[in-house]
Design a protein around this motif. Structure first.
Motif, PDB file in Angstrom:
ATOM      1  N   VAL A  59       0.862  -1.184   0.000  1.00 45.74           N
ATOM      2  CA  VAL A  59       0.000   0.000   0.000  1.00 45.74           C
ATOM      3  C   VAL A  59       0.897   1.232   0.000  1.00 45.74           C
ATOM      4  O   VAL A  59       1.638   1.475   0.959  1.00 45.74           O
ATOM      5  CB  VAL A  59      -0.945   0.025   1.217  1.00 45.74           C
ATOM      6  CG1 VAL A  59      -1.825   1.274   1.167  1.00 45.74           C
ATOM      7  CG2 VAL A  59      -1.794  -1.239   1.271  1.00 45.74           C
ATOM      8  N   ASP A  60       0.856   1.997  -1.095  1.00 47.25           N
ATOM      9  CA  ASP A  60       1.692   3.196  -1.174  1.00 47.25           C
ATOM     10  C   ASP A  60       0.998   4.370  -0.486  1.00 47.25           C
ATOM     11  O   ASP A  60      -0.175   4.265  -0.065  1.00 47.25           O
ATOM     12  CB  ASP A  60       2.062   3.508  -2.626  1.00 47.25           C
ATOM     13  CG  ASP A  60       0.865   3.880  -3.485  1.00 47.25           C
ATOM     14  OD1 ASP A  60      -0.097   4.495  -2.973  1.00 47.25           O
ATOM     15  OD2 ASP A  60       0.879   3.571  -4.695  1.00 47.25           O
ATOM     16  N   PRO A  61       1.675   5.505  -0.301  1.00 48.00           N
ATOM     17  CA  PRO A  61       1.076   6.645   0.424  1.00 48.00           C
ATOM     18  C   PRO A  61      -0.178   7.215  -0.225  1.00 48.00           C
ATOM     19  O   PRO A  61      -0.915   7.977   0.415  1.00 48.00           O
ATOM     20  CB  PRO A  61       2.208   7.687   0.430  1.00 48.00           C
ATOM     21  CG  PRO A  61       3.463   6.896   0.287  1.00 48.00           C
ATOM     22  CD  PRO A  61       3.103   5.764  -0.610  1.00 48.00           C
ATOM     23  N   PHE A  62      -0.452   6.833  -1.469  1.00 51.57           N
ATOM     24  CA  PHE A  62      -1.613   7.361  -2.180  1.00 51.57           C
ATOM     25  C   PHE A  62      -2.736   6.340  -2.300  1.00 51.57           C
ATOM     26  O   PHE A  62      -3.696   6.524  -3.045  1.00 51.57           O
ATOM     27  CB  PHE A  62      -1.186   7.824  -3.583  1.00 51.57           C
ATOM     28  CG  PHE A  62      -0.001   8.748  -3.561  1.00 51.57           C
ATOM     29  CD1 PHE A  62      -0.129  10.081  -3.156  1.00 51.57           C
ATOM     30  CD2 PHE A  62       1.265   8.276  -3.881  1.00 51.57           C
ATOM     31  CE1 PHE A  62       0.974  10.916  -3.106  1.00 51.57           C
ATOM     32  CE2 PHE A  62       2.375   9.119  -3.840  1.00 51.57           C
ATOM     33  CZ  PHE A  62       2.227  10.439  -3.444  1.00 51.57           C
ATOM     34  N   GLY A  63      -2.594   5.239  -1.570  1.00 53.73           N
ATOM     35  CA  GLY A  63      -3.626   4.220  -1.579  1.00 53.73           C
ATOM     36  C   GLY A  63      -3.486   3.210  -2.693  1.00 53.73           C
ATOM     37  O   GLY A  63      -4.294   2.278  -2.792  1.00 53.73           O
ATOM     38  N   GLY A  64      -2.460   3.348  -3.522  1.00 54.54           N
ATOM     39  CA  GLY A  64      -2.209   2.381  -4.593  1.00 54.54           C
ATOM     40  C   GLY A  64      -1.303   1.259  -4.139  1.00 54.54           C
ATOM     41  O   GLY A  64      -1.053   1.082  -2.940  1.00 54.54           O
ATOM     42  N   ASP A  65      -0.794   0.516  -5.104  1.00 57.63           N
ATOM     43  CA  ASP A  65       0.062  -0.627  -4.763  1.00 57.63           C
ATOM     44  C   ASP A  65       1.433  -0.539  -5.423  1.00 57.63           C
ATOM     45  O   ASP A  65       2.080  -1.557  -5.668  1.00 57.63           O
ATOM     46  CB  ASP A  65      -0.627  -1.936  -5.165  1.00 57.63           C
ATOM     47  CG  ASP A  65      -0.956  -2.017  -6.654  1.00 57.63           C
ATOM     48  OD1 ASP A  65      -0.645  -1.060  -7.390  1.00 57.63           O
ATOM     49  OD2 ASP A  65      -1.514  -3.040  -7.079  1.00 57.63           O
ATOM     50  N   THR A  66       1.870   0.711  -5.692  1.00 60.39           N
ATOM     51  CA  THR A  66       3.197   0.873  -6.271  1.00 60.39           C
ATOM     52  C   THR A  66       4.269   0.733  -5.189  1.00 60.39           C
ATOM     53  O   THR A  66       4.071   1.132  -4.037  1.00 60.39           O
ATOM     54  CB  THR A  66       3.351   2.241  -6.962  1.00 60.39           C
ATOM     55  OG1 THR A  66       3.043   3.277  -6.017  1.00 60.39           O
ATOM     56  CG2 THR A  66       2.412   2.336  -8.157  1.00 60.39           C
ATOM     57  N   VAL A  67       5.402   0.170  -5.563  1.00 59.65           N
ATOM     58  CA  VAL A  67       6.493  -0.064  -4.616  1.00 59.65           C
ATOM     59  C   VAL A  67       7.401   1.165  -4.643  1.00 59.65           C
ATOM     60  O   VAL A  67       8.339   1.267  -5.432  1.00 59.65           O
ATOM     61  CB  VAL A  67       7.277  -1.333  -4.989  1.00 59.65           C
ATOM     62  CG1 VAL A  67       8.382  -1.593  -3.968  1.00 59.65           C
ATOM     63  CG2 VAL A  67       6.338  -2.524  -5.061  1.00 59.65           C
ATOM     64  N   ILE A  68       7.114   2.124  -3.742  1.00 57.20           N
ATOM     65  CA  ILE A  68       7.850   3.382  -3.700  1.00 57.20           C
ATOM     66  C   ILE A  68       8.197   3.709  -2.248  1.00 57.20           C
ATOM     67  O   ILE A  68       7.758   3.017  -1.311  1.00 57.20           O
ATOM     68  CB  ILE A  68       7.028   4.541  -4.327  1.00 57.20           C
ATOM     69  CG1 ILE A  68       5.714   4.736  -3.560  1.00 57.20           C
ATOM     70  CG2 ILE A  68       6.771   4.297  -5.797  1.00 57.20           C
ATOM     71  CD1 ILE A  68       4.896   5.928  -4.042  1.00 57.20           C
ATOM     72  N   THR A  69       8.983   4.765  -2.059  1.00 58.41           N
ATOM     73  CA  THR A  69       9.332   5.215  -0.710  1.00 58.41           C
ATOM     74  C   THR A  69       8.074   5.445   0.129  1.00 58.41           C
ATOM     75  O   THR A  69       7.076   6.002  -0.349  1.00 58.41           O
ATOM     76  CB  THR A  69      10.138   6.517  -0.793  1.00 58.41           C
ATOM     77  OG1 THR A  69      11.363   6.247  -1.471  1.00 58.41           O
ATOM     78  CG2 THR A  69      10.446   7.056   0.591  1.00 58.41           C
ATOM     79  N   ASN A  70       8.116   4.975   1.376  1.00 60.64           N
ATOM     80  CA  ASN A  70       7.028   5.099   2.358  1.00 60.64           C
ATOM     81  C   ASN A  70       5.853   4.168   2.087  1.00 60.64           C
ATOM     82  O   ASN A  70       4.832   4.240   2.782  1.00 60.64           O
ATOM     83  CB  ASN A  70       6.533   6.539   2.473  1.00 60.64           C
ATOM     84  CG  ASN A  70       7.559   7.444   3.128  1.00 60.64           C
ATOM     85  OD1 ASN A  70       8.276   7.018   4.036  1.00 60.64           O
ATOM     86  ND2 ASN A  70       7.648   8.691   2.679  1.00 60.64           N
TER      87      ASN A  70
END
Length: 350
Positions: A253-264
């Protein structure tokens, strides 16, 4: 230093310098540590005076060279020593092997499985062969299946899809199998994995046999394994009880509610602990899971079978950074078959 030898005609002084070592005279020259096709040159320099003259010395050279031939040499080793303990019945149980090109050239090897090995009590079935390609220990679905050939860009292959190994290169192969029911304790099922050279003619040559002009850079090729083939036997051994451990990424779960593998982004792992078999107990089970690189554990995110565990060493069976630095520890103690546990833990990507 100057040594003078008297003859009827001359007094000759010889000073001999030998460069690059010994000239070895064989029809076929090979060395495991030197790459096939390497040219080895040898030069002798002779400096001399004639008639004990004080004139400028004379120098002559003589040279010889040969090219190192290719050797076929391969090692196959079972990594399950002495055996892989399994339940009866069981599915998708894995044996691991390491294949190493111990020759001195590039060589492709076809991999062949054989469950019909003498000296065991049962035959594993539904065999599947995989090649380690995702750089994670153990077999995962993201590794590459080997069905007569490999379809993967992460490992070099020959034109037929067989692993093409450089000198000293190793790969890991997995055999996945089904274990039949109603077996007895300590029954064994043996599976051989063979690496067979794909060089034409290699499988017809005995140990020391030579194939002319088919090695790297047109060199001769010498078999240092019988028929260009090496094998190892992996063993499944039946136990009334077995522990299976699997770890997967449950969610991102990314900081924007998606499922991208990013910081945080929040990454949740699921670890399945299954004690399987008809009867028996696995004793003193302790599971430790260090925090992955470039991630931080999220406090209070450890759950066992849906129930929260504290991060402290207390009455429950889990802790973080207490029993082991920067690691989850789960102390299950003695567990009887059949029992399954599901542990979930979460981390944040830095």
């Amino acid at each position: 230093m100057k040594n003078i030898y008297n003859t009827n005609l001359y007094k000759v002084t010889y000073f001999i310098l030998i460069f690059l070592g010994l000239i070895t005279l064989f029809n076929n020259v090979y060395a495991a540590g030197i790459l096939a096709g390497t040219s080895i040159k040898n030069t002798v320099e002779v400096t001399y005076f004639i008639n004990d003259s004080t004139d400028q010395s004379k120098t002559e050279y003589a040279s010889s060279a040969f090219t190192v031939d290719e050797i076929i040499n391969v090692s196959v080793v079972s990594l399950d020593t002495p055996a892989r303990v399994v339940a009866t019945p069981a599915t998708d149980v894995v044996l691991s092997y390491q294949i190493t090109n111990t020759g001195n050239g590039n060589e492709a090897y076809k991999l062949e499985m054989n469950p019909l090995v003498s000296g065991d009590e049962f035959e594993p079935n539904n065999l599947k062969l995989w090649i380690e390609t995702n750089d994670l220990p153990g077999l995962q679905s993201t590794d590459t299946p080997y069905i007569n050939a490999i379809a993967s860009s992460s490992i070099a292959t020959d034109n037929e899809g067989h692993p093409l190994l450089t000198a000293d290169q190793s790969i890991i192969a997995y055999i996945e199998a089904t274990i039949p029911p109603l077996l007895n304790k300590d029954d064994e099922g043996h599976v051989a994995l063979s690496a067979v050279s794909t060089t034409p003619g290699a499988t017809t040559k005995p140990l020391g046999g030579v194939l002319e002009n088919v090695g790297d850079k047109g060199t001769a090729l010498v078999n240092l394994v019988e028929l260009g083939t090496a094998s190892a036997v992996g063993i499944y051994q039946v136990s009334p009880v077995q522990l299976n451990l699997h770890k997967t990424v449950l969610s991102v779960v990314d900081p924007f509610g998606g499922d991208t593998v990013i910081t945080n982004a929040k990454v949740t792992y699921q670890i399945n602990i299954d004690v399987v078999g008809d009867n028996g107990t696995i004793e003193q089970i302790v599971i430790q899971d260090p925090t992955p690189d470039n991630m931080n554990y999220i406090a209070g995110s450890m759950f066992l079978n849906g129930t929260a565990l504290s991060d402290q060493q207390d009455a429950d069976v889990g802790d973080f950074n207490q029993s082991r630095h920067d690691a989850i520890t789960l102390s299950l103690g003695d567990v009887s078959a059949p029992t399954s546990h599901v542990l979930t833990i979460s981390y944040k990507i830095n």
